[in-house]
Motif scaffolding. Sequence first.
Motif, PDB file in Angstrom:
ATOM      1  N   PHE A 156       8.464 -25.688 -26.662  1.00  0.00           N
ATOM      2  CA  PHE A 156       7.291 -25.773 -25.791  1.00  0.00           C
ATOM      3  C   PHE A 156       6.013 -25.711 -26.622  1.00  0.00           C
ATOM      4  O   PHE A 156       5.934 -24.982 -27.599  1.00  0.00           O
ATOM      5  CB  PHE A 156       7.293 -24.636 -24.764  1.00  0.00           C
ATOM      6  N   ASN A 189       3.085 -24.576 -25.519  1.00  0.00           N
ATOM      7  CA  ASN A 189       2.517 -23.244 -25.287  1.00  0.00           C
ATOM      8  C   ASN A 189       3.543 -22.370 -24.590  1.00  0.00           C
ATOM      9  O   ASN A 189       3.489 -22.183 -23.384  1.00  0.00           O
ATOM     10  CB  ASN A 189       1.268 -23.329 -24.405  1.00  0.00           C
ATOM     11  N   PRO A 190       4.484 -21.821 -25.345  1.00  0.00           N
ATOM     12  CA  PRO A 190       5.521 -21.024 -24.681  1.00  0.00           C
ATOM     13  C   PRO A 190       4.924 -19.787 -24.020  1.00  0.00           C
ATOM     14  O   PRO A 190       4.049 -19.148 -24.592  1.00  0.00           O
ATOM     15  CB  PRO A 190       6.458 -20.644 -25.833  1.00  0.00           C
ATOM     16  N   PRO A 191       5.355 -19.480 -22.786  1.00  0.00           N
ATOM     17  CA  PRO A 191       4.764 -18.333 -22.078  1.00  0.00           C
ATOM     18  C   PRO A 191       5.246 -17.000 -22.646  1.00  0.00           C
ATOM     19  O   PRO A 191       6.314 -16.924 -23.257  1.00  0.00           O
ATOM     20  CB  PRO A 191       5.281 -18.503 -20.646  1.00  0.00           C
ATOM     21  N   GLU A 192       4.446 -15.963 -22.432  1.00  0.00           N
ATOM     22  CA  GLU A 192       4.838 -14.619 -22.877  1.00  0.00           C
ATOM     23  C   GLU A 192       5.884 -14.058 -21.914  1.00  0.00           C
ATOM     24  O   GLU A 192       5.750 -14.201 -20.716  1.00  0.00           O
ATOM     25  CB  GLU A 192       3.613 -13.695 -22.856  1.00  0.00           C
ATOM     26  N   VAL A 193       6.926 -13.475 -22.460  1.00  0.00           N
ATOM     27  CA  VAL A 193       7.932 -12.819 -21.623  1.00  0.00           C
ATOM     28  C   VAL A 193       7.989 -11.361 -22.063  1.00  0.00           C
ATOM     29  O   VAL A 193       8.424 -11.051 -23.168  1.00  0.00           O
ATOM     30  CB  VAL A 193       9.324 -13.491 -21.771  1.00  0.00           C
ATOM     31  N   LYS A 194       7.498 -10.488 -21.203  1.00  0.00           N
ATOM     32  CA  LYS A 194       7.360  -9.081 -21.599  1.00  0.00           C
ATOM     33  C   LYS A 194       8.671  -8.319 -21.479  1.00  0.00           C
ATOM     34  O   LYS A 194       9.516  -8.640 -20.665  1.00  0.00           O
ATOM     35  CB  LYS A 194       6.290  -8.421 -20.736  1.00  0.00           C
ATOM     36  N   LEU A 243       8.997 -11.299 -26.735  1.00  0.00           N
ATOM     37  CA  LEU A 243       9.030 -12.759 -26.788  1.00  0.00           C
ATOM     38  C   LEU A 243       7.649 -13.392 -26.521  1.00  0.00           C
ATOM     39  O   LEU A 243       7.126 -13.277 -25.411  1.00  0.00           O
ATOM     40  CB  LEU A 243      10.063 -13.247 -25.756  1.00  0.00           C
ATOM     41  N   ASN A 244       7.108 -14.002 -27.557  1.00  0.00           N
ATOM     42  CA  ASN A 244       5.831 -14.735 -27.520  1.00  0.00           C
ATOM     43  C   ASN A 244       4.598 -13.868 -27.257  1.00  0.00           C
ATOM     44  O   ASN A 244       3.489 -14.390 -27.160  1.00  0.00           O
ATOM     45  CB  ASN A 244       5.843 -15.861 -26.470  1.00  0.00           C
TER      46      ASN A 244
END
Lengths: 227, 300
Positions: free
Chosen positions: A74, A76-81, A112-113
């Motif tokens: 991706f 702009n890979p999304p943040e996964v908290k 992640l990210n």
Amino acid sequence: MGGKPILRDLNLSIPKAKTHALIGPNGSGKSTLAYTIMGIPKYKITHGKILFNKKDVSLLPPEKRAKLGIAMTFQNPPEVKGVTLSEFMKRISKGTFDYDDPIISRLMQRELNVGFSGGEKKISEIIQVFSLKPKLVIFDEIDSGLDINKLDRVVQLMREELEKTHASALVITHRPEILSKMKPDMTHVMLDGKIVCTSKNWRKVWDTVRRHSYEKCKECKLSIHKS
Amino acid sequence: MKNAKSASYQYINHKIKEIYAQNGITLLPMKEAMKKIPLAKRYAKKGRNEGYFMWVKKQPKFPLSSCVSVSSKNISQHVLNLLVVEKGIHVDMLSLCNALVENLNATHDAKGTIILKEGASATFKSIHRWGKDDKLTTNYRFVLEKDAKLSYYYKSLSPPARMDIKTTVLCYEGAKADMEIVINASGSDVKTTDTLYLNGDNASGTIKSRIVVSNGSEAKVYSQIVGNAAGRGHLDCQGMLLDNESRVTFIPKLIDKNKDVTMTHEASIGKISEEELNYLRSRGLSEDEAIELIVNGFLR
């Protein structure tokens, strides 16, 4: 997407273990093509098919396509908290992964990210998709926002992994540097949702674009199969 | 030594299964303590004769634990617990309350007081696991004397159909309390009331709530900080709503009675982002697996 057609009369085939590049101006539909191949739900196919290893995958959800071997990085890979990259990799990975690299080791322990720099995001994306043991990897603007040193590192990782896995690749970009480093087997130009040029000579394609802008691609004779 | 305990209290239905404590810790059934020990007498409450009295007078080597369970149908527990930690001592307490199987129609009504004397500190983890038809009411009060420190963590990942939990923390001079409440409500009516009193100068604390609601749940989260003395406090409530059949209400409150208090709060409620979901699905997780991963990450 949202009722608006973006891609039209599009024909693209990528043979096994080959690297194709897709270039085109912003808004031409490159990322839409990536999402459509990956099966992201809001991108609907109204006409035509996506064949993967001769199997029609057009109606499969993204997770099924991923299981068959389609993967994409991706832009702009999304943040996964609340989940570290390492925990996530263990969850998705189809095999073991072992990177002898201090940067990657540090990244593994982070969520992640979350707060990843541009370069860290790209590296994380590459190691994730290759842990899936993919047969086709779509790199959506993997070179965006990277300085030349970081780009070198990213390309080196891409090349190593592609060589190891013999996966096919679709490299979506609008920068010439990555083309010169990846040396694609085929380069396609996309304008207004159509592939208007396909050539084995990425350098000539790039020179044309640089000198005359993408508009020239509509009339130039470079393409081996003009649409 | 893994799983070693300096004190352990295990109670099932209406019977004590295990009660022991190392030298320097007094651990008695509340019923007995109320008769013998003046400190316990002071906290005695009519109609409540279940629960423990624990008095930590010497630094324990290992964690303390209590486990109150229900294993038979229609049990109604009325618990009163008292934990006193003497000056300068640190304890790690794990408190587990649960129904061992579903459909027991249990009532668990617990009250408790935890006193941390001057300079004492505690990590207090409270884990609840109840069946859908159980009724849960708790009311816990923590008293933090001068310079005491508390790190409180409450977690319920499968709440019963009805639960009402109340936690009050009183911080005196220089005391510090960090509270964290984590609830994943699915088909439940949840009410939590968390209050932090800053009663002495330089007292400080935070209340952090993380609530996920789904399947027709209704969650009401009352959290407040009361600034009676020159201290600092922060409230942080975050919720995630997974469907339109559920409802979540945050009522954060800051009550200031002293001009030198600093208090802040933040609250937000969101949903699972489509972008995150698609991203995880493209890595081979099914939609349900992706939701679970996001929810667990949020509650972590």
